[in-house]
Design a protein around this motif. Structure first.
Motif, short mmCIF file in Angstrom:
data_model
loop_
_atom_site.label_atom_id
_atom_site.label_comp_id
_atom_site.label_asym_id
_atom_site.label_seq_id
_atom_site.Cartn_x
_atom_site.Cartn_y
_atom_site.Cartn_z
N TYR B 123 11.63 -3.50 9.92
CA TYR B 123 11.99 -2.04 8.99
C TYR B 123 13.90 -2.47 8.41
O TYR B 123 12.96 -2.16 7.33
CB TYR B 123 12.16 -1.10 10.09
CG TYR B 123 10.81 -0.21 10.60
CD1 TYR B 123 10.17 0.59 9.90
CD2 TYR B 123 10.38 -0.65 11.59
CE1 TYR B 123 9.41 1.57 10.66
CE2 TYR B 123 8.87 -0.02 12.03
CZ TYR B 123 8.34 1.31 11.31
OH TYR B 123 7.43 1.54 12.05
N HIS B 126 16.07 -7.90 5.67
CA HIS B 126 15.48 -7.69 4.46
C HIS B 126 14.55 -9.10 4.04
O HIS B 126 14.66 -10.22 4.78
CB HIS B 126 16.93 -8.10 3.80
CG HIS B 126 16.89 -9.08 2.32
ND1 HIS B 126 16.79 -7.99 1.21
CD2 HIS B 126 16.96 -10.58 1.65
CE1 HIS B 126 16.98 -8.67 0.07
NE2 HIS B 126 16.96 -9.82 0.78
N ALA B 127 13.36 -9.28 2.58
CA ALA B 127 12.42 -9.79 3.11
C ALA B 127 13.10 -11.25 2.27
O ALA B 127 13.78 -11.25 1.42
CB ALA B 127 11.54 -9.25 1.82
N ARG B 138 8.42 -9.28 6.95
CA ARG B 138 8.42 -8.16 6.12
C ARG B 138 8.30 -8.35 4.19
O ARG B 138 7.52 -7.65 3.64
CB ARG B 138 10.22 -7.70 5.83
CG ARG B 138 10.64 -7.19 4.71
CD ARG B 138 10.41 -5.02 5.15
NE ARG B 138 10.54 -4.38 3.53
CZ ARG B 138 10.02 -3.72 4.42
NH1 ARG B 138 11.16 -2.34 4.94
NH2 ARG B 138 10.03 -2.01 2.97
N HIS B 139 8.34 -9.99 4.98
CA HIS B 139 7.61 -10.55 2.73
C HIS B 139 6.35 -10.29 2.79
O HIS B 139 6.16 -9.65 1.77
CB HIS B 139 8.86 -11.78 2.33
CG HIS B 139 8.59 -11.89 0.96
ND1 HIS B 139 8.76 -11.85 -0.05
CD2 HIS B 139 7.58 -13.31 0.88
CE1 HIS B 139 8.58 -12.68 -1.07
NE2 HIS B 139 8.03 -13.84 -0.17
N VAL B 142 4.57 -7.14 5.05
CA VAL B 142 4.46 -5.23 5.25
C VAL B 142 4.72 -5.23 3.16
O VAL B 142 4.19 -4.36 3.27
CB VAL B 142 5.91 -5.16 5.18
CG1 VAL B 142 6.40 -3.09 5.22
CG2 VAL B 142 5.74 -5.11 6.97
N ASN B 143 5.35 -6.37 2.50
CA ASN B 143 5.68 -6.16 1.54
C ASN B 143 4.20 -6.13 0.47
O ASN B 143 3.97 -6.10 -0.31
CB ASN B 143 7.17 -6.92 0.64
CG ASN B 143 8.19 -6.25 1.41
OD1 ASN B 143 8.00 -5.63 1.49
ND2 ASN B 143 9.32 -6.95 0.19
#
Lengths: 565, 180
Positions: B123, B126-127, B138-139, B142-143
């Protein structure tokens, strides 16, 4: 059709023409000369891409956690310095690859105005071109046909035209119509923005389908120079990618270029000899290559007897005014391009020093699409740190790719981020100044140990006073619209600057003060031409690519006539 | 609303085939023929990514397994090695799910999946494709899922953009005014 294998990067024997660079200028020259039966070789430092790559670029463009130049940028090869007040964001706005910067341009194709060719005579500013608008007019029409430009002949303050645009213009957007009411009330004309984006299908080129990511158009509705590269190859031209030109060589007396020396990925160095040479490597790399090609005959760089190579660098200075309409949602369905402009102020009003044009935003400020405008997360944090106001914060936190909230909370902040926003950009001419220039930075070298280009650009009172007045005009429009101005991106904010590189091998009649003559042939060397915005003596207040195309078609004619003898 | 395989094919139309689609059935069929799932898109990884999509996306949207498989694993690879990075990120999530919750991500409740992402740090991360496990999740995961969502009109409608950038929505809609 050339029968060479893609990996064959050896020179072509008996070449009539060697062209350095395969962007719109180089590609158009190559195609036009190949059509005339000339033996053409094109050398490009970047690599060749396929249509399938476009979808990758679209994702790189849209996602803030990618860098949009990631597909082409080579940090060692493409290093540069920026020493002026305006930060030269060179690698954000150019592309080295077959097709050049057209691979990521936005497709704006207005013509220069008559005034731009004779600004000394008309206004006592800048410098006059050795050719006039009428000289270039048929080539403008030809360039519009070649690039497949969409537009409407509805600009009362635009330059004269001789025939309709090749394709119909894109209709006004919703926000354009909001602005039109205000502009009508103030007596300001609006016109359709000419675009090299297909409004209807044309052969293999599909019509725009509204992807809204024009810079990286995934379907090829936007013109890229790949179109002319392919046709030139079908006509027999040889295009060698990943061929980094290191220097040009000349004969003993310095009257003719004899070879372009280039390096290939296998570590080899080659010499491409040719009867004629055309430099089409853009407004930064073209003067750099000339400066790198110094010799006993040309100690300050090839074709630089005048000392003007690299000097008179121009861009376009800009401001952007953002506003909100408190009682009205201005949010609209997104499209990736500007559809309306105003040239009402292209001829300067009394007391205003220079030309400017207005372009009307279609994305209506930081809408929910705003997060996908190529700004990386790091850039957003920098923006936030440098401008910690509520709007900037809101824009940053409403980016889902950086959101710390997911699921049902994902879009909590987006609704309020820009649904009332409107925006106008004012684009001003920049005067040619000798001190604005491209030089060699001897302290930094590229992948072949050559000094990198140093870009030094600053603006003066001419641009500031012009844009001060432009801001007054834009604020009047916003007042008439009932919109409250929330922010102004001013002339000192580099994020708007640096897309256009103009003037660094200027055209002129006097060999003592210019690099190329009216035919874009260098004064110093008989068989060397430059096809680039670098030959423009003045910048005008419009995007340069169509003029680059028109000049390139004219260069092709001239080279052909010289080859014919 | 559901995001289906057809939704993914329409969205991918020009993105994979290099041609405009506009959602027509025939063109979608062409795209379907032209779209292949990346080799790293194994059944287990698609299941895991679909399970994560259920907590990344607002509850108003349900991403069917075929949507995730077709769009996330069937689109053009944005950078060389991206799909390998995606596979590695998913494997990290799966490993964490088994160690922390005792089973694969797809077997966990929504609450456990949210906790899983939170515990990994996805959450707040930072990607970063070359960063920590949390930054890579995240990168890549999630993204990637968010990209599929926000470039599709069904996702776009959730934040007021039924014709989001990246989707072939035609050239008529930008001429319309607000629709809400």
């Amino acid at each position: 059709m050339s029968t060479r294998s893609p990996g064959d990067r050896r020179p072509v024997a008996d070449a009539d023409v060697c062209i350095v660079g395969s962007g719109p200028a180089g590609a158009l020259v190559a195609d036009a000369l190949a059509a005339r039966g000339r033996r053409v070789t094109v050398l490009d430092a970047g690599e060749r891409y396929s249509p399938r790559d476009r979808s990758r670029w679209a994702e790189l463009w849209l996602r803030p956690d990618f860098d949009h130049n990631d597909f082409w940028l080579d940090d060692d090869r493409d290093a540069y310095s920026s020493s002026g007040e305006i930060f030269a964001r060179l690698n954000d706005v150019r592309v080295k690859g077959v097709g050049g910067s057209s691979l990521l341009w936005n497709g704006n194709t207005p013509r220069l105005h008559e005034r731009d060719f004779e600004s000394v005579e008309r206004d006592g500013t800048g410098v006059d071109w050795p050719i006039g608008y009428d000289d270039l007019r048929p080539y403008y029409a030809a360039a519009e046909r070649e690039m497949g430009v969409s537009g409407e002949d509805d600009n009362p303050h635009g330059p004269p035209r001789e025939e309709p645009f090749p394709m119909p213009g894109f209709p006004r957007s919703y926000s354009d119509r909001l602005f039109a009411e205000a502009c009508d009330a103030l007596g300001i004309s609006m016109a359709t923005q000419p675009k090299a984006i297909a409004s209807e299908a044309d052969g293999d080129r599909p019509a725009c389908d509204g992807y809204g990511v024009c810079n990286a158009c995934p379907v090829g509705a936007k013109y890229t120079a790949e179109q002319h590269v392919h046709r030139a190859e079908e006509r027999g031209a040889t295009v060698i990618d990943r061929a980094q030109v290191l220097e040009l060589e000349h004969d003993e007396r310095g009257e003719r270029v004899t070879a372009a020396v280039y390096a290939t990925p296998d570590g080899k160095t080659h010499r491409q000899e040719a009867t004629t040479f055309v430099l089409a490597a853009g407004g930064i790399e073209t003067p750099r290559l000339l400066l790198l090609s110094d010799s006993d005959v040309y100690p300050d760089g090839m074709a630089n007897t005048s000392g003007a190579v690299g000097r008179y660098l121009m861009d376009h200075s800009e401001i952007e005014v953002h506003a909100v309409l408190e009682d009205e949602h201005t949010w609209q369905n997104n499209i990736g391009f500007v559809s309306s402009r105003s040239d009402q102020f292209y001829t300067p009003d009394e007391g205003v020093p220079g030309s400017f044009a207005l372009v009307f935003h279609n994305t209506a400020g930081p809408t929910a699409g705003g997060f996908m405008q190529s700004k990386t997360a790091v850039q957003q944090l920098r923006t936030l740190a440098g401008n910690p106001d509520a709007e900037t914060f809101e824009e940053t936190v409403s980016d889902p790719f950086n959101s710390v909230r997911l699921g049902d909370d994902l879009f909590d902040d987006v609704d309020s981020a820009g649904t009332h926003g409107v925006g106008i950009r004012a684009v001003s001419e920049v005067l040619p100044r000798a001190e604005n220039r491209v030089t060699l930075d001897e302290s930094t070298t590229d992948n072949h140990g050559r000094p990198v280009p140093d870009v030094s650009l600053q603006y003066g009172d001419h641009e500031r006073e012009t844009l001060d007045y432009a801001e007054e005009v834009v604020r009047d429009v916003m007042d008439e619209l009932g919109a409250e101005v929330t922010s102004v991106v001013d002339i000192d904010d580099s994020k708007l600057m640096g897309s256009h590189h103009i003037g660094t091998t200027r055209m002129g009649s006097d060999p003592q003060s210019s690099v190329v003559d009216a035919d874009c042939r260098t004064h110093d060397l008989d068989n060397l031409w430059v096809a680039s915005s670098s030959v423009f003596p003045t910048s005008g207040a419009v995007n340069p690519t169509l003029t680059i195309g028109a000049l390139s078609l004219r260069v092709a004619e001239h080279v052909d006539s010289v080859l014919t003898g | 609303m559901k995001l289906t395989r057809r939704d993914a094919l329409v969205a991918l139309g020009g993105l994979t085939a290099g041609v405009a689609v506009s959602g027509t059935t025939a063109s979608v069929a062409d795209v379907a023929d032209d779209t292949e799932t990346a080799a790293v898109g194994t059944e287990a990884r698609v299941d895991a990514a679909t399970a994560i999509a259920a907590v990344v996306y607002p509850s108003a949207v349900t991403a069917e397994r075929e949507f995730v498989e077709t769009f996330v694993f069937g689109r053009s690879e944005p950078r060389p090695g991206h799909f390998d990075g995606l596979a590695s990120a998913i494997d990290d999530v799966e490993q964490f799910a088994r160690a922390r919750f005792g089973g694969p991500t797809a077997s966990l409740s929504s609450r456990e999946r949210r906790r899983l992402l939170d515990d990994i740090g996805a959450y707040a991360a930072h990607a970063n494709p070359n960063g920590t496990s949390a930054e890579r999740v995240r990168h890549y995961l999630v993204n990637d899922l968010l990209y599929a969502l926000v470039t599709h009109p069904k996702g776009g409608e959730l934040f007021g953009v039924p014709n989001p950038p990246g989707y072939p929505g035609g050239t008529e809609r930008y001429q319309r005014g607000p629709t809400r």
